[in-house]
Design a protein around this motif. Structure first.
Motif, PDB file in Angstrom:
ATOM      1  N   THR A   1     -13.416   6.702  -0.506  1.00  0.00           N
ATOM      2  CA  THR A   1     -13.311   5.244  -0.588  1.00  0.00           C
ATOM      3  C   THR A   1     -13.216   4.634   0.803  1.00  0.00           C
TER       4      THR A   1
ATOM      5  N   ASP B   1      -3.830   3.748  -6.272  1.00  0.00           N
ATOM      6  CA  ASP B   1      -4.887   3.598  -5.273  1.00  0.00           C
ATOM      7  C   ASP B   1      -4.421   2.663  -4.170  1.00  0.00           C
TER       8      ASP B   1
ATOM      9  N   ASP C   1     -10.879  11.497  -3.163  1.00  0.00           N
ATOM     10  CA  ASP C   1     -11.320  10.166  -3.585  1.00  0.00           C
ATOM     11  C   ASP C   1     -10.901   9.078  -2.591  1.00  0.00           C
ATOM     12  N   ALA C   2      -9.674   9.172  -2.095  1.00  0.00           N
ATOM     13  CA  ALA C   2      -9.187   8.152  -1.161  1.00  0.00           C
ATOM     14  C   ALA C   2      -9.999   8.180   0.137  1.00  0.00           C
TER      15      ALA C   2
ATOM     16  N   SER D   1       0.832  -1.199   0.000  1.00  0.00           N
ATOM     17  CA  SER D   1       0.000   0.000   0.000  1.00  0.00           C
ATOM     18  C   SER D   1       0.868   1.250   0.000  1.00  0.00           C
TER      19      SER D   1
ATOM     20  N   TYR E   1      -6.143   1.541  -1.808  1.00  0.00           N
ATOM     21  CA  TYR E   1      -7.228   0.641  -1.399  1.00  0.00           C
ATOM     22  C   TYR E   1      -7.504  -0.449  -2.434  1.00  0.00           C
ATOM     23  N   ALA E   2      -6.720  -0.479  -3.488  1.00  0.00           N
ATOM     24  CA  ALA E   2      -6.897  -1.508  -4.510  1.00  0.00           C
ATOM     25  C   ALA E   2      -6.271  -2.822  -4.057  1.00  0.00           C
TER      26      ALA E   2
END
Length: 407
Positions: free
Chosen positions: A221, A52, A217-218, A43, A54-55
């Motif tokens: 999410t 990302d 965005d993060a 991460s 969180y992917a």
């Protein structure tokens, strides 16, 4: 003076079982070795290249589960350029945290007025390092030893009248895994306003750093997907599973009310445990009562959420100290019994190992009995309730003594 024989026996059992469990855990679960540190490492690597966090990572694991800002703490892991080196770094950090935690546990017992022998100091320290829940955290490369130190350090700082520093410590811990924010109940009961303000400011600052560093965005999410996914764990939609490792009140709620929607498990659990949170915080007038209140608050928090037994590491500071600090009587007896079930967690793999050496008939009987029991409650959950019962009884007596003193 309270007898030290019973605490010694409980701690020795915890250490012996812990050494065996830590040795067997990676053999039974090789996929768990370095699992957490791999998530931190990949991460942070993703963050450094603007991807990302969180992917799903290159190992096929679910991505980061903490607020975006927390990934910055793992940049040193990523800078090493090798997941094995990152795992070694996490081990060093965890061992240092455990060493500091052991010191705080011993000092807490002595602050409570208990004169410890060298054997007891060594035994308490060995328990912090070797008990089963700690070993699982080390094998996985989890960050929980650092969080346990943060909680213990915050409590000690508050005792030293350093409310701002204590609040910052609690805020950092809650920023990482959120649920320790319920320690705020304990802070509010003591009217530790500086600590509450500092904890709130630290948490909000951390969220702001994530927003600025990684964009909206993060954060969106994290709040809409990651937290939702974490809260859906242990919903038991298909019925309670005896093999599921979650020591939570959700299991009992799902068994008693199978028609209860999964989204209701958290609020209903909070409603059931609300009197417990209040009861364990009835008295905070002296050091022992504050330790009991902290233990009860943290223990009820762990029961509320879909957590595994290795999260017991987060309550080691008050729990181990209280085994020595409380005088002889039913509150300590309940804590001793509960501590044994928490420090020596009997889980489904324990059952499968036990029945493997039994005759077929006896193995079938034991498996059926364990299936029925574990579908409703895990032994560590029983331990948690026993500890809470001890905390509630102690606080009831402390509050009654205080009331009689003012009568």
């Amino acid at each position: 003076m309270a007898s030290v024989r019973a605490p010694r026996l409980v701690l020795l059992a915890g250490v012996l079982a812990g050494v065996a469990n830590t040795a067997l855990f990676p053999l039974r679960n090789p996929e768990q070795v370095a699992l957490a540190t791999d998530v931190y490492y990949y991460s942070a690597r993703a963050a450094l290249r603007g991807a990302d966090v969180y992917a799903v990572n290159p190992l096929g694991q679910t991505g980061f589960v903490y607020p975006p800002a927390v990934v910055l703490a793992f940049v040193p892991h990523a800078a090493l350029g090798d997941p094995l080196l990152a795992y070694a770094l996490q081990w060093l950090l965890n061992l240092a945290a455990l060493a500091a935690l052991a010191v705080l546990v011993v000092r807490a017992v002595e602050r409570a007025g208990v004169a410890l022998t060298r054997f007891d100091r060594v035994l308490l320290s060995a328990t912090v390092f070797l008990v089963g829940p700690v070993g699982v955290n080390l094998v996985m490369g989890q960050v929980n030893p650092l969080l346990a130190l943060g909680l213990a350090g915050g409590a000690v700082l508050l005792e030293c009248d350093r409310g701002t520093a204590a609040g910052a410590a609690f805020g950092l811990v809650a920023l990482v895994k959120l649920f320790p924010a319920l320690v705020g109940v304990w802070l509010l009961r003591q009217r530790a306003w500086r600590a509450v303000a500092a904890a709130t400011a630290t948490g909000l600052a951390g969220l702001a750093v994530g927003l600025l560093a990684f964009g909206p965005d993060a954060s969106v999410t994290y709040f809409t997907e990651t937290l939702a996914g974490e809260s859906a764990v242990a919903s038991f939609a298909d019925g309670t599973d005896p093999t599921a490792p979650y020591a939570t009140i959700r299991r009992q709620l799902a068994a008693l009310a199978p028609e209860l929607p999964a989204s209701w498990l958290l609020p209903v659990g909070a409603l059931v445990l609300a009197p417990v949170f209040a009861g364990v915080n009835r008295a905070v007038g002296d050091f022992r009562s504050r330790l009991v209140a902290l233990q009860g608050t943290l223990q009820a928090t762990l029961l509320l959420l879909p957590l595994e037994p290795f999260y017991v590491i987060l309550v080691l500071f008050p729990l181990l100290a209280l085994l020595y600090a409380l005088g002889d009587g039913w509150p300590r007896r309940l804590l001793l019994a509960g501590a044994l079930l928490l420090l020596v967690p009997i889980m489904w793999p324990t059952v499968t190992t036990a029945i493997a050496v039994l005759p077929a008939g006896a193995a079938s009987i034991l498996r059926d009995a364990a299936t029925g029991l574990f579908s409703f409650v895990l032994p560590p959950t029983v331990g948690a309730w026993l500890v809470l019962a001890g905390c509630l009884l102690y606080q009831h007596r402390a509050a009654a003594e205080r009331a009689n003193g003012f009568a």
